[in-house]
Design an enzyme around this catalytic site. Structure first.
Site, PDB file in Angstrom:
ATOM      1  N   LYS A  78      35.557 -69.374   3.706  1.00 52.21           N
ATOM      2  CA  LYS A  78      34.750 -69.203   2.491  1.00 52.21           C
ATOM      3  C   LYS A  78      33.985 -70.479   2.147  1.00 52.21           C
ATOM      4  CE  LYS A  78      37.942 -65.756   0.527  1.00 52.21           C
ATOM      5  NZ  LYS A  78      37.192 -64.509   0.263  1.00 52.21           N
TER       6      LYS A  78
ATOM      7  N   THR B 206      33.350 -59.136  -3.259  1.00 50.68           N
ATOM      8  CA  THR B 206      33.065 -58.270  -4.409  1.00 50.68           C
ATOM      9  C   THR B 206      32.727 -59.109  -5.628  1.00 50.68           C
ATOM     10  OG1 THR B 206      35.457 -58.099  -4.631  1.00 50.68           O
ATOM     11  CG2 THR B 206      34.314 -56.171  -3.781  1.00 50.68           C
TER      12      THR B 206
ATOM     13  N   LYS C 239      37.144 -68.047  -5.970  1.00 47.89           N
ATOM     14  CA  LYS C 239      37.671 -67.076  -5.006  1.00 47.89           C
ATOM     15  C   LYS C 239      38.843 -67.756  -4.319  1.00 47.89           C
ATOM     16  CE  LYS C 239      33.438 -66.861  -3.093  1.00 47.89           C
ATOM     17  NZ  LYS C 239      32.977 -65.546  -2.766  1.00 47.89           N
ATOM     18  N   ARG C 240      39.599 -67.013  -3.513  1.00 51.16           N
ATOM     19  CA  ARG C 240      40.677 -67.667  -2.787  1.00 51.16           C
ATOM     20  C   ARG C 240      40.109 -68.845  -1.969  1.00 51.16           C
ATOM     21  NH1 ARG C 240      45.948 -65.203  -2.914  1.00 51.16           N
ATOM     22  NH2 ARG C 240      46.416 -66.790  -1.359  1.00 51.16           N
TER      23      ARG C 240
ATOM     24  N   HIS D 273      39.462 -54.481   6.354  1.00 54.29           N
ATOM     25  CA  HIS D 273      38.867 -55.462   5.435  1.00 54.29           C
ATOM     26  C   HIS D 273      38.588 -56.811   6.068  1.00 54.29           C
ATOM     27  CE1 HIS D 273      39.601 -53.168   1.651  1.00 54.29           C
ATOM     28  NE2 HIS D 273      40.593 -52.650   2.356  1.00 54.29           N
TER      29      HIS D 273
ATOM     30  N   LYS E 213      30.050 -58.869  -8.974  1.00 58.60           N
ATOM     31  CA  LYS E 213      30.410 -59.094 -10.382  1.00 58.60           C
ATOM     32  C   LYS E 213      29.472 -60.116 -11.018  1.00 58.60           C
ATOM     33  CE  LYS E 213      35.056 -58.024  -9.011  1.00 58.60           C
ATOM     34  NZ  LYS E 213      36.288 -58.585  -8.420  1.00 58.60           N
TER      35      LYS E 213
HETATM   36  C1  F58 Z   1      39.069 -58.936   1.394  1.00 55.07           C
HETATM   37  N1  F58 Z   1      40.298 -59.033   2.132  1.00 55.07           N
HETATM   38  C2  F58 Z   1      37.891 -59.433   2.188  1.00 55.07           C
HETATM   39  N2  F58 Z   1      42.553 -59.359   2.274  1.00 55.07           N
HETATM   40  O1  F58 Z   1      38.113 -60.765   2.596  1.00 55.07           O
HETATM   41  C3  F58 Z   1      36.658 -59.350   1.318  1.00 55.07           C
HETATM   42  O2  F58 Z   1      35.527 -59.708   2.032  1.00 55.07           O
HETATM   43  C4  F58 Z   1      36.491 -57.932   0.802  1.00 55.07           C
HETATM   44  O3  F58 Z   1      35.480 -57.868  -0.141  1.00 55.07           O
HETATM   45  C5  F58 Z   1      37.771 -57.445   0.155  1.00 55.07           C
HETATM   46  O4  F58 Z   1      38.857 -57.580   1.036  1.00 55.07           O
HETATM   47  C6  F58 Z   1      37.688 -55.998  -0.274  1.00 55.07           C
HETATM   48  O5  F58 Z   1      37.251 -55.204   0.766  1.00 55.07           O
HETATM   49  C7  F58 Z   1      41.420 -59.386   1.507  1.00 55.07           C
HETATM   50  O6  F58 Z   1      41.445 -59.636   0.319  1.00 55.07           O
HETATM   51  C8  F58 Z   1      43.751 -59.770   1.893  1.00 55.07           C
HETATM   52  O7  F58 Z   1      43.901 -60.427   0.891  1.00 55.07           O
HETATM   53  C9  F58 Z   1      44.933 -59.391   2.737  1.00 55.07           C
HETATM   54  C10 F58 Z   1      46.182 -59.540   1.919  1.00 55.07           C
HETATM   55  C11 F58 Z   1      47.414 -59.293   2.750  1.00 55.07           C
HETATM   56  C12 F58 Z   1      47.462 -60.104   4.004  1.00 55.07           C
HETATM   57  C13 F58 Z   1      46.213 -59.945   4.809  1.00 55.07           C
HETATM   58  C14 F58 Z   1      44.960 -60.205   3.994  1.00 55.07           C
END
Ligand code: F58
Length: 897
Positions: A625, A737, A619-620, A424, A741
């Site tokens: 970002k 994502t 978003k986070r 991811h 939405k």
């Molecule tokens: C997200 N990753 C991507 N990781 O940033 C985003 O682009 C993508 O759409 C999404 O995954 C789904 O594929 C993400 O959310 C984390 O939050 C992890 C959590 C645990 C630690 C490492 C990052």
């Protein structure tokens, strides 16, 4: 239905009923053994599907419709009252909205559990291949409304709840979000389980049942403050605690060799030093328009009941109790980092605990009906949601070699066929690495196995590319740095038959950057793409009921079948010139904006006018970002509006000729330890403080930060957007994502050529999205330039920096490190390169927005784009993703139960 054994093939000895699930043989054998009299009593009351094929299944369906509380108003009322009185020990006089939520959930759950039990029984009898989705995060949000929608029972239940003196919307509000995830990755897992059920796959999710989900965010004096999210304050009606299932998981200890007299070979034995018990909580996942109801199994850590008597006898009772309490701490909190990995021991303990319990469960299920290990990958597909469950690869190899006595190579082939890994992120700081010392202490046998996997892998690489020592050290699973570490992504690639990225651009990038060497070693076939998707049940029907209804009417689809055939949205294109329809469409948007304005008022105290452009970034919070780019542009706008006001222009004139009225809306959490992200939040809030209290500015500009962004708030925010920002530095956002939405809800996108924005553009057409910024292929060069030639701050940005530096938004020192990261520390995320392009893109799009609802320009130019976006979003259903995983990675087919 699948074929199963006839009674003559059944095992004959008397079987004792147990509680840990059945094999097909056992179910039929029990069935044959139960006395007819007892059977008839059971069958009279049971709502489960009879096993016997000759029973007319329509009778079953009729019986179910009649008995099921959700399909029969009277039954629902009866069930509700019974649950209030018998479960909650309350009554008509003291049942409040919370009690009503619990009773209603229990009544709905009763129906879900019938489908669930039937599904599990049918899947067992069919004995086909199952998918197991391992994710450390499931960001589910609320369950009750979703269940009502998927069961197609919302209207009946709303009426019944009304008859009982409650309002469904208020009752739904009582449910806490199940916020067991950080962001995109966790929410993707939640969308996927919905789709796996809705598309009739036999699939289980496995995760952890954290007692504390992602922290709650408060904004105090403009700063983020985190408070714990103890979401299980009241009992959770949606979880079924399976206390009778108890799986031991060991940690620490040592490994010794033992001569096995049976095989005449030495054998490794791991003697664990500390034992924790895994107890599952099960969450039924009902599909939409199907009875298929899969299981999401989330583990709880519990202490063993085997008391350490040596300590007890030594009078060390307190310490024994403390050790037991330590066990429960294991599943207590979700780690709150997004796209960042911090190597904490407890985190690794969580990972192994979850992986060991899940594999034990999967293997137990397999062994009940199968003996031949070669067949494992015909029965089991395990998907690794990022590298967090990578130890599962090692654990399965351990089970096969140490416990089941398979030869190393034979076992390894099986392992590789079972696993697949989804990546991811390409950002190096998010790639997991665990110090070898830590792994060796926590799970000593696993470290040995990792070394062995690495040894055989590197041997193959050496054979294929003789003498390339650099290659060997680059791809080694063990990194020989200052701190010797295990590279989890490499282990995941080596142990899987497929590795996928989550959008086309991302899947290409991983092949050319972080995993380049592995493409050379394993060939491009090991790598594939599955572009992310979202479930239209939650993100359209549930979040935006009015728009969903209008679409169902226009498509002549009263049963909302388009929600599982999202390509049908295409037919909306036929109405793009229909003015009455466009007006209706826009009125719904306006209504959603009013709802969002109410949320903003309630959570921030700021009043925003729903007529203005709602420009949203939720978003986070992360530098990649680029919320900083957005807030700088807001400041720029403010400064220029002020200039025009000073020149004597009226608010009206400015709105008509220069800057249309708009509200800039932000939301999102910063990881508690992420200093820079917290500065960005603070800046947004101080800018809001100044702008919103400026008496001159009127409606021209408002800036708000909605605290505690979560799934439930997203369900209000997303349908209320005119425009949303997906403006990451090109090449950094794997997919995104929320972009999907927003577009599915008729909001337009301003975005960079990054992640899934690329494919969204391809689907909806480049005239319906506002792209800007440098491309991924230029990023390296630009960074290089910044580094060697210095950063050039554009004039526009300099104006913004000057305003911040002179204290317009509070103490300049507070923002210094943010500005310095750009002007003196080489602007890694390329804010300077994209700023003017961002401003230009805004100018262009704002012309099309006009003055909002009712403005002829708006109806002519903006609203058709909104309709065309929605019409072409069919591709982004998570149903499509799941079908792609099923076909290209898991090799499974839907099972109609
Ligand atoms: C997200 N990753 C991507 N990781 O940033 C985003 O682009 C993508 O759409 C999404 O995954 C789904 O594929 C993400 O959310 C984390 O939050 C992890 C959590 C645990 C630690 C490492 C990052």
């Amino acid at each position: 239905m699948g074929d199963y054994l006839t009674p003559t093939e059944l095992p004959s000895p008397k079987l004792k009923r147990t509680n840990t699930g059945f094999t097909p043989n056992q179910i039929l054998a029990y069935d044959a053994q139960i006395p007819e009299t007892a059977k008839s009593v059971w069958n009279k009351y049971s709502q489960l599907k009879p096993l016997n094929h000759s029973v007319n299944s329509t009778n079953y369906e009729e019986k179910k419709m009649e008995n099921s509380a959700v399909y029969n108003k009277d039954k629902f009322e009866e069930s509700f009252v019974r649950h209030v009185e018998s479960d909650l020990a309350r009554n008509m006089f003291n049942c409040d909205d919370l009690g009503a939520y619990q009773a209603a959930s229990n009544a709905i759950r009763d129906s879900v559990l019938v489908d669930w039990a039937n599904t599990q029984q049918q899947q067992t009898i069919h004995d086909g291949k199952r998918v197991y989705y391992l994710s450390l995060e499931f960001l589910m949000g609320r369950a009750m409304d979703n269940a009502l929608i998927n069961l197609d029972a919302r209207d009946q239940v709303a009426e019944a709840i009304g008859n009982l003196g409650f309002n469904l919307e208020d009752v739904l509000e009582q449910e806490p979000d199940a916020a067991l995830g950080n962001g995109g990755l966790g929410r993707l897992a939640a969308c996927f389980v919905d789709s796996m059920s809705s598309r009739n796959y036999s699939a289980w999710g496995y995760g952890l049942n954290y007692q504390y989900g992602i922290f709650k965010q408060e904004i105090i004096d403009g700063y983020q403050v985190e408070t714990p999210d103890y979401w299980l304050k009241y009992s959770n009606p949606w979880e079924v605690m399976r206390s009778e299932i108890q799986i031991p998981v060991d940690f620490y200890g040592y490994v010794y060799e033992h001569y096995d007299t049976n095989t005449g070979k030495p054998k490794k034995i791991w003697q664990g030093g500390e034992r924790v018990i895994a107890v599952p909580a099960d969450f039924p996942i009902p599909g939409f328009n199907t009875t298929n109801t899969n299981n999401l199994r989330l583990w709880n850590a519990k202490p063993t009941m085997e008391f350490d008597f040596s300590k007890f006898n030594n009078g060390d009772y307190q310490q024994s109790v403390a050790a037991q309490q330590r066990a429960e701490a294991l599943t207590s909190v979700l780690y709150p980092n997004d796209n960042f990995e911090k190597g904490k021991e407890l985190r690794l303990r969580q990972q192994y605990f979850w992986v060991a319990a899940s594999l034990h469960d999967i293997i137990r299920r397999y062994k009940k009906n199968h003996k031949d290990w070669d067949n494992l990958s015909n029965q089991v597909a395990i998907q690794l949601n990022d590298t967090h469950p990578t130890l599962a690869i090692v654990e399965l190899q351990r089970i096969l070699v140490d416990l089941e006595g398979l030869e190393w190579n034979a076992a390894w082939k099986i392992v590789q066929r079972v696993f697949a890994y989804t990546n991811h992120t390409v950002m190096t700081e998010a790639l997991e690495k665990w110090p070898v010392d830590l792994v060796g202490r926590l799970i000593p046998r696993h470290l040995e196995i990792i070394y062995e996997i690495n040894y055989f892998f590197l041997k193959d690489v050496e054979a294929k590319f003789p003498g390339d020592r650099d290659l060997l050290s680059r791809v080694s699973i063990i990194e020989e740095g200052q701190v010797k570490s295990v590279r989890m992504a490499y282990l995941a690639i080596v142990g899987s038959h497929k590795v996928n990225g989550v959008a086309e651009l991302h899947s290409e990038l991983i092949k050319t950057t972080i995993f380049k060497d592995f493409v050379k070693i394993f060939g491009p076939e090991r790598f594939t793409n599955v572009t992310n998707g979202i479930t239209p049940r939650r993100w359209l029907r549930q979040a935006n009921p009015k728009l969903a209804k209008l679409i169902s009417e226009k498509l002549n689809d009263p049963k909302y079948e388009y929600l599982t055939h999202l390509g049908n949205l295409k037919k909306l294109e036929n109405f793009v010139n229909d003015e009455a329809f466009l007006k209706e469409w826009d009125d719904i948007k306006f209504d959603n904006k009013r709802k969002l304005a109410a949320l903003i008022k309630e959570t921030t105290g700021v009043e925003v006018d729903p007529n203005v452009l709602f420009d949203i970034q939720v978003k986070r919070i992360h530098e990649y970002k680029r919320q900083q780019l957005n807030i700088f542009a807001v400041i720029y706008r403010y400064l220029h509006i002020k200039k025009l006001l000073a020149e004597g222009l009226s608010v009206q004139e400015i709105a008509e000729k220069h800057y249309i009225p708009k509200a800039s809306i932000f939301g999102g959490k910063a990881a508690p330890g992420y200093y820079m992200a917290k500065i960005i939040i603070h800046l947004i809030n101080t800018v809001g403080e100044v702008v919103n209290n400026d008496p001159e500015i009127g409606n021209l500009l408002k800036v708000v930060f909605i605290p505690d962004y979560n799934v439930s708030k997203a369900e209000i925010i997303i349908p209320g957007s005119d425009l949303s920002n997906h403006i990451s530095t090109a090449g950094t956002e794997a997919s995104g994502t929320s972009n999907m939405k927003f577009a599915l809800n008729g909001g337009l996108i301003i975005g960079t050529v990054d992640g899934a924005n690329v494919e969204i553009t391809r689907e909806i057409g480049e005239e319906n999205i506002f792209l800007f910024g440098n491309l991924a292929e230029s990023v390296d060069e630009l960074r290089h330039k910044h580094y060697y030639e210095g950063v050039k701050i554009p004039e526009s940005m300099q104006e913004v920096f000057n305003a911040i530096d002179t204290g317009m938004f509070g103490l300049p020192e507070e923002f210094k490190s943010l500005l310095d990261s750009i002007r003196y520390h080489s602007d890694y995320y390329l804010a300077t390169d994209d700023f003017d392009l961002f401003l230009d893109a805004h100018k262009k799009l704002e012309k099309m927005f006009g003055l909002g609802s009712g403005d002829p320009t708006h109806l002519r130019e903006w609203v058709p784009k909104s309709v065309l976006s929605v019409a072409n979003m069919g591709f982004f259903s998570s149903d499509r993703c799941i079908d792609e995983y099923a076909e290209n990675i898991w090799d499974v087919e839907p099972l109609n139960v």
